[in-house]
Design an enzyme around this catalytic site. Structure first.
Site, PDB file in Angstrom:
ATOM      1  N   LYS A 184       0.823  -1.214   0.000  1.00 33.21           N
ATOM      2  CA  LYS A 184       0.000   0.000   0.000  1.00 33.21           C
ATOM      3  C   LYS A 184       0.859   1.267   0.000  1.00 33.21           C
ATOM      4  O   LYS A 184       0.577   2.215  -0.736  1.00 33.21           O
ATOM      5  CB  LYS A 184      -0.928   0.011   1.219  1.00 33.21           C
ATOM      6  CG  LYS A 184      -1.923  -1.118   1.265  1.00 33.21           C
ATOM      7  CD  LYS A 184      -2.886  -0.969   2.426  1.00 33.21           C
ATOM      8  CE  LYS A 184      -2.192  -0.941   3.785  1.00 33.21           C
ATOM      9  NZ  LYS A 184      -1.464  -2.190   4.090  1.00 33.21           N
ATOM     10  N   ARG A 226      -8.734   1.698   9.593  1.00 33.29           N
ATOM     11  CA  ARG A 226      -8.277   0.355   9.956  1.00 33.29           C
ATOM     12  C   ARG A 226      -9.420  -0.573  10.362  1.00 33.29           C
ATOM     13  O   ARG A 226      -9.215  -1.768  10.518  1.00 33.29           O
ATOM     14  CB  ARG A 226      -7.265   0.424  11.099  1.00 33.29           C
ATOM     15  CG  ARG A 226      -5.953   1.069  10.718  1.00 33.29           C
ATOM     16  CD  ARG A 226      -4.981   1.054  11.875  1.00 33.29           C
ATOM     17  NE  ARG A 226      -3.731   1.707  11.540  1.00 33.29           N
ATOM     18  CZ  ARG A 226      -2.693   1.106  10.977  1.00 33.29           C
ATOM     19  NH1 ARG A 226      -2.782  -0.182  10.694  1.00 33.29           N
ATOM     20  NH2 ARG A 226      -1.597   1.759  10.713  1.00 33.29           N
ATOM     21  N   ARG A 244      13.217  -8.521   5.146  1.00 30.84           N
ATOM     22  CA  ARG A 244      13.716  -7.152   5.265  1.00 30.84           C
ATOM     23  C   ARG A 244      14.856  -7.072   6.276  1.00 30.84           C
ATOM     24  O   ARG A 244      14.831  -7.713   7.325  1.00 30.84           O
ATOM     25  CB  ARG A 244      12.587  -6.216   5.730  1.00 30.84           C
ATOM     26  CG  ARG A 244      11.499  -5.991   4.719  1.00 30.84           C
ATOM     27  CD  ARG A 244      10.411  -5.139   5.347  1.00 30.84           C
ATOM     28  NE  ARG A 244       9.302  -4.884   4.434  1.00 30.84           N
ATOM     29  CZ  ARG A 244       8.150  -4.335   4.802  1.00 30.84           C
ATOM     30  NH1 ARG A 244       7.958  -3.985   6.065  1.00 30.84           N
ATOM     31  NH2 ARG A 244       7.193  -4.147   3.927  1.00 30.84           N
ATOM     32  N   ARG A 272      14.153  -6.059  12.090  1.00 29.08           N
ATOM     33  CA  ARG A 272      13.301  -5.429  13.097  1.00 29.08           C
ATOM     34  C   ARG A 272      12.342  -6.452  13.680  1.00 29.08           C
ATOM     35  O   ARG A 272      11.930  -7.404  13.001  1.00 29.08           O
ATOM     36  CB  ARG A 272      12.494  -4.274  12.479  1.00 29.08           C
ATOM     37  CG  ARG A 272      13.329  -3.160  11.928  1.00 29.08           C
ATOM     38  CD  ARG A 272      12.472  -1.973  11.520  1.00 29.08           C
ATOM     39  NE  ARG A 272      11.135  -2.364  11.070  1.00 29.08           N
ATOM     40  CZ  ARG A 272      10.172  -1.504  10.795  1.00 29.08           C
ATOM     41  NH1 ARG A 272      10.375  -0.221  10.906  1.00 29.08           N
ATOM     42  NH2 ARG A 272       8.985  -1.935  10.389  1.00 29.08           N
ATOM     43  N   ARG A 314       0.225 -10.101  12.942  1.00 30.45           N
ATOM     44  CA  ARG A 314      -0.340  -8.893  12.344  1.00 30.45           C
ATOM     45  C   ARG A 314      -1.358  -9.241  11.260  1.00 30.45           C
ATOM     46  O   ARG A 314      -2.362  -8.547  11.092  1.00 30.45           O
ATOM     47  CB  ARG A 314       0.777  -8.025  11.765  1.00 30.45           C
ATOM     48  CG  ARG A 314       1.669  -7.387  12.818  1.00 30.45           C
ATOM     49  CD  ARG A 314       2.819  -6.640  12.178  1.00 30.45           C
ATOM     50  NE  ARG A 314       2.364  -5.487  11.422  1.00 30.45           N
ATOM     51  CZ  ARG A 314       3.142  -4.795  10.589  1.00 30.45           C
ATOM     52  NH1 ARG A 314       4.384  -5.175  10.396  1.00 30.45           N
ATOM     53  NH2 ARG A 314       2.651  -3.748   9.943  1.00 30.45           N
TER      54      ARG A 314
END
Length: 210
Positions: free
Chosen positions: A13, A88, A127, A155, A166
């Protein structure tokens, strides 16, 4: 045009929204960016938000809606905005609908970027971030150069177990927005977000008639 970008975390997004904002000359509104800006500038809402965040709590929907209202009042957003990561949940969507109605506007279209869970996990768990520069790399698609490879880190948000949690939260809270907008008569364009960035962007512009 007022446009909502929907999709799971890692669906693209932010990337697609930034490209779209450049193509359309319409600002991208991401609540995280707005919160950081408001806190940095010390606006009244920013001061409220900082106090909440410093206490380890979630910023209330009312504060976020206030930030959105402020952002929409700026000249560059008076003709439309691209909403990235907001709303959200259905309650936030209804609040945004009311705010836009007060402005004589409404959501014109929704673009839903669909990517399967395993692909998202691969995207996000691969990542690696350079803590000194903030540059983000990916072990498969954009590996860090040799001179920084020893200092890049994964992270906590990008660890597989966190990503899968999530995704569960997204399915429970945010996925119902697709049906909310369909019931409201807003065109919802579902696109395959797993493809190359430029291919997805071409499709986004296509469904928007641009």
């Amino acid at each position: 045009m007022d446009l909502v970008l929907l999709g799971a975390p890692g669906a693209g997004k932010g990337t697609q929204g930034a490209l779209l904002a450049e193509s359309l000359g319409t600002p991208k509104i991401a609540t995280g960016d707005m919160l950081r800006d408001a806190v940095r500038q010390g606006t009244p809402l920013g001061v409220q938000a900082k106090a909440v965040m410093d206490a380890g709590k979630l910023v209330s929907d009312d504060i976020v809606l206030g930030l959105v209202r402020e952002r929409l009042s700026r000249g560059d957003a008076k003709g439309g905005a691209i909403f990235d990561g907001y709303p959200r949940n259905v309650a936030q969507a209804r609040a945004l609908d009311g705010l836009l109605e007060d402005l004589g506007r409404g959501i014109d279209a929704v673009v839903y970027l669909e990517v399967d869970d395993d692909a998202i996990v691969r995207r996000m768990s691969g990542r690696r971030t350079d803590p000194e520069t903030g540059v983000v790399y990916h072990v498969d698609h954009n590996p860090p150069p040799a001179d920084v490879a020893d200092r890049v880190v994964q992270r906590d948000d990008d660890r597989e177990e966190t990503v899968r949690h999530r995704l569960e939260v997204y399915r429970e809270n945010t996925a119902p927005l697709v049906e909310h907008y369909r019931e409201a008569g807003v065109p919802v364009h579902t696109l395959d977000g797993s493809r190359a960035i430029d291919a997805v962007q071409a499709d986004v512009l296509g469904v928007l008639g641009r």
